[in-house]
Design a protein around this motif. Structure first.
Motif, PDB file in Angstrom:
ATOM      1  N   LEU A  50       3.999  64.037  49.543  1.00 10.40           N
ATOM      2  CA  LEU A  50       2.954  64.010  48.520  1.00 10.40           C
ATOM      3  C   LEU A  50       1.860  63.013  48.891  1.00 10.40           C
ATOM      4  CD1 LEU A  50       5.278  63.877  45.379  1.00 10.40           C
ATOM      5  CD2 LEU A  50       3.821  65.820  46.023  1.00 10.40           C
ATOM      6  N   PRO A  51       0.641  63.209  48.409  1.00 11.72           N
ATOM      7  CA  PRO A  51      -0.418  62.222  48.636  1.00 11.72           C
ATOM      8  C   PRO A  51       0.002  60.851  48.108  1.00 11.72           C
ATOM      9  CG  PRO A  51      -1.344  64.258  47.762  1.00 11.72           C
ATOM     10  CD  PRO A  51       0.149  64.409  47.687  1.00 11.72           C
ATOM     11  N   ASP A  52      -0.284  59.819  48.897  1.00 16.22           N
ATOM     12  CA  ASP A  52       0.077  58.442  48.575  1.00 16.22           C
ATOM     13  C   ASP A  52      -1.149  57.728  48.028  1.00 16.22           C
ATOM     14  OD1 ASP A  52       0.794  55.767  48.535  1.00 16.22           O
ATOM     15  OD2 ASP A  52       1.662  55.761  50.542  1.00 16.22           O
ATOM     16  N   VAL A  53      -1.073  57.256  46.760  1.00 16.11           N
ATOM     17  CA  VAL A  53      -2.241  56.612  46.136  1.00 16.11           C
ATOM     18  C   VAL A  53      -2.249  55.099  46.314  1.00 16.11           C
ATOM     19  CG1 VAL A  53      -2.455  58.462  44.445  1.00 16.11           C
ATOM     20  CG2 VAL A  53      -1.137  56.397  43.851  1.00 16.11           C
ATOM     21  N   LEU A  65      -7.449  58.437  40.980  1.00 16.78           N
ATOM     22  CA  LEU A  65      -8.199  59.568  40.430  1.00 16.78           C
ATOM     23  C   LEU A  65      -8.430  60.671  41.455  1.00 16.78           C
ATOM     24  CD1 LEU A  65     -10.813  57.568  38.329  1.00 16.78           C
ATOM     25  CD2 LEU A  65      -8.846  58.857  37.467  1.00 16.78           C
ATOM     26  N   SER A  66      -8.324  60.334  42.748  1.00 17.84           N
ATOM     27  CA  SER A  66      -8.595  61.324  43.799  1.00 17.84           C
ATOM     28  C   SER A  66      -7.617  62.488  43.789  1.00 17.84           C
ATOM     29  CB  SER A  66      -8.572  60.652  45.173  1.00 17.84           C
ATOM     30  OG  SER A  66      -7.253  60.261  45.536  1.00 17.84           O
ATOM     31  N   VAL A  86      -9.236  51.194  33.598  1.00 16.53           N
ATOM     32  CA  VAL A  86     -10.107  52.299  34.011  1.00 16.53           C
ATOM     33  C   VAL A  86      -9.409  53.638  33.781  1.00 16.53           C
ATOM     34  CG1 VAL A  86     -11.221  53.423  35.982  1.00 16.53           C
ATOM     35  CG2 VAL A  86     -11.437  50.946  35.672  1.00 16.53           C
ATOM     36  N   LEU A  87      -8.139  53.713  34.146  1.00 17.67           N
ATOM     37  CA  LEU A  87      -7.394  54.959  34.004  1.00 17.67           C
ATOM     38  C   LEU A  87      -7.212  55.331  32.542  1.00 17.67           C
ATOM     39  CD1 LEU A  87      -4.670  54.360  36.751  1.00 17.67           C
ATOM     40  CD2 LEU A  87      -6.748  55.738  36.931  1.00 17.67           C
ATOM     41  N   GLN A  88      -6.938  54.347  31.716  1.00 18.92           N
ATOM     42  CA  GLN A  88      -6.790  54.623  30.287  1.00 18.92           C
ATOM     43  C   GLN A  88      -8.123  55.038  29.673  1.00 18.92           C
ATOM     44  OE1 GLN A  88      -5.040  50.895  29.102  1.00 18.92           O
ATOM     45  NE2 GLN A  88      -2.951  51.660  29.332  1.00 18.92           N
TER      46      GLN A  88
END
Length: 269
Positions: A50-53, A65-66, A86-88
């Motif tokens: 899976l993509p690693d953030v 967010l990407s 920011v995410l919230q």
């Protein structure tokens, strides 16, 4: 923190932050809903595809967010705080899974993840199975330890000869106790550097470490040559146990097995 919201079963838009959260999602049979994970999520093997953030305690909003998450399920302690804000603010449901360094703590993690994913029945079944296995593992550990539990010192690192060790209220302390041992350090909480005198006074029978490579690796010879370690009972018997960090400290679905393995290593022979 945003409240958990129900999703259509099978919807693929969940980002997992934290190795134990990722393991639980796969154990619930919901791994196909994941669109990303953090760098601590290395099990099961398919998770690494899976993509690693990034690292869960050093997340950047752009990286998170990407992957386009519709929901984020995270272990407690993700950050930094400004990233979480920011995410919230982006109105992405952000579910925090409470830490807990005990059998009941693991059960609560499973139930929290199950509720977030709207698979409560599966989470109740998994939690029941995990609780039973943990009880059996702890009973086996207590039987082996008997009246002579091993004093165990968990060392996080020995960089530059300075010992960073676990006190109380940590995953390391929790797993040591579950495996029938006694944490050799009780003078402080968390992970902190220790003086040579404090390590000597702790008098560990066994040194416990994560199985690491690279800059954090220290050989057995170099470990037992450290002045703080050299005179301990552990050094006299050359007793060191090394285990995979996520397996040992993750407090997820595999912890009963980790308890059994650590118990066997502490009380071998």
């Amino acid at each position: 923190m945003m409240p958990a919201v129900a999703q259509a079963e099978g919807e693929k838009n969940v980002l997992a932050i934290g190795g134990s959260v990722t393991e639980i999602i796969y154990a619930l049979g919901e791994g196909d809903r994941l669109i990303g994970r953090d760098s601590t999520s290395s099990y099961p093997p398919e998770a690494t595809g899976l993509p690693d953030v990034g690292y869960m305690r050093a997340l950047a909003p752009e990286g998170v967010l990407s992957v386009g998450p519709g929901m984020i399920i995270s272990e407690d302690g993700a950050g930094p705080p400004e990233t979480i804000e920011v995410l919230q603010a982006a109105n992405i449901p952000f579910i925090t899974v409470p830490d807990g360094y005990s059998a009941e703590g693991i059960v609560q993690k499973i139930l929290t993840v199950g509720e977030a994913l709207d698979v409560e029945a599966a989470s109740i079944a998994l939690a029941s199975d995990v609780r039973m296995k943990l009880q059996e593992a702890e009973e086996a550990a207590d039987a082996l330890a008997g009246d002579a539990p091993k004093r165990v010192l968990f060392i996080l690192s020995t960089q530059d000869g300075r010992i960073m060790a676990s006190g109380t209220n940590t995953a390391a302390s929790g797993i040591i106790e579950m495996a029938g041992g006694v944490n050799a350090v009780t003078a402080f909480e968390g992970y902190k550097p220790m003086s040579d005198e404090a390590v000597i006074a702790a008098a560990p029978d066994v040194i416990l470490m994560m199985d690491r490579s690279g800059d954090h690796f220290v050989s057995d010879d170099d470990l037992f040559a450290l002045p703080a370690i050299a005179t301990t009972p552990a050094a006299q018997t050359q007793s060191v146990v090394r285990m995979n960090g996520l397996y040992l400290l993750g407090f997820g679905p595999r912890t009963a097995d980790a308890v059994l393995d650590l118990t066997a290593a502490l009380y071998k022979g």
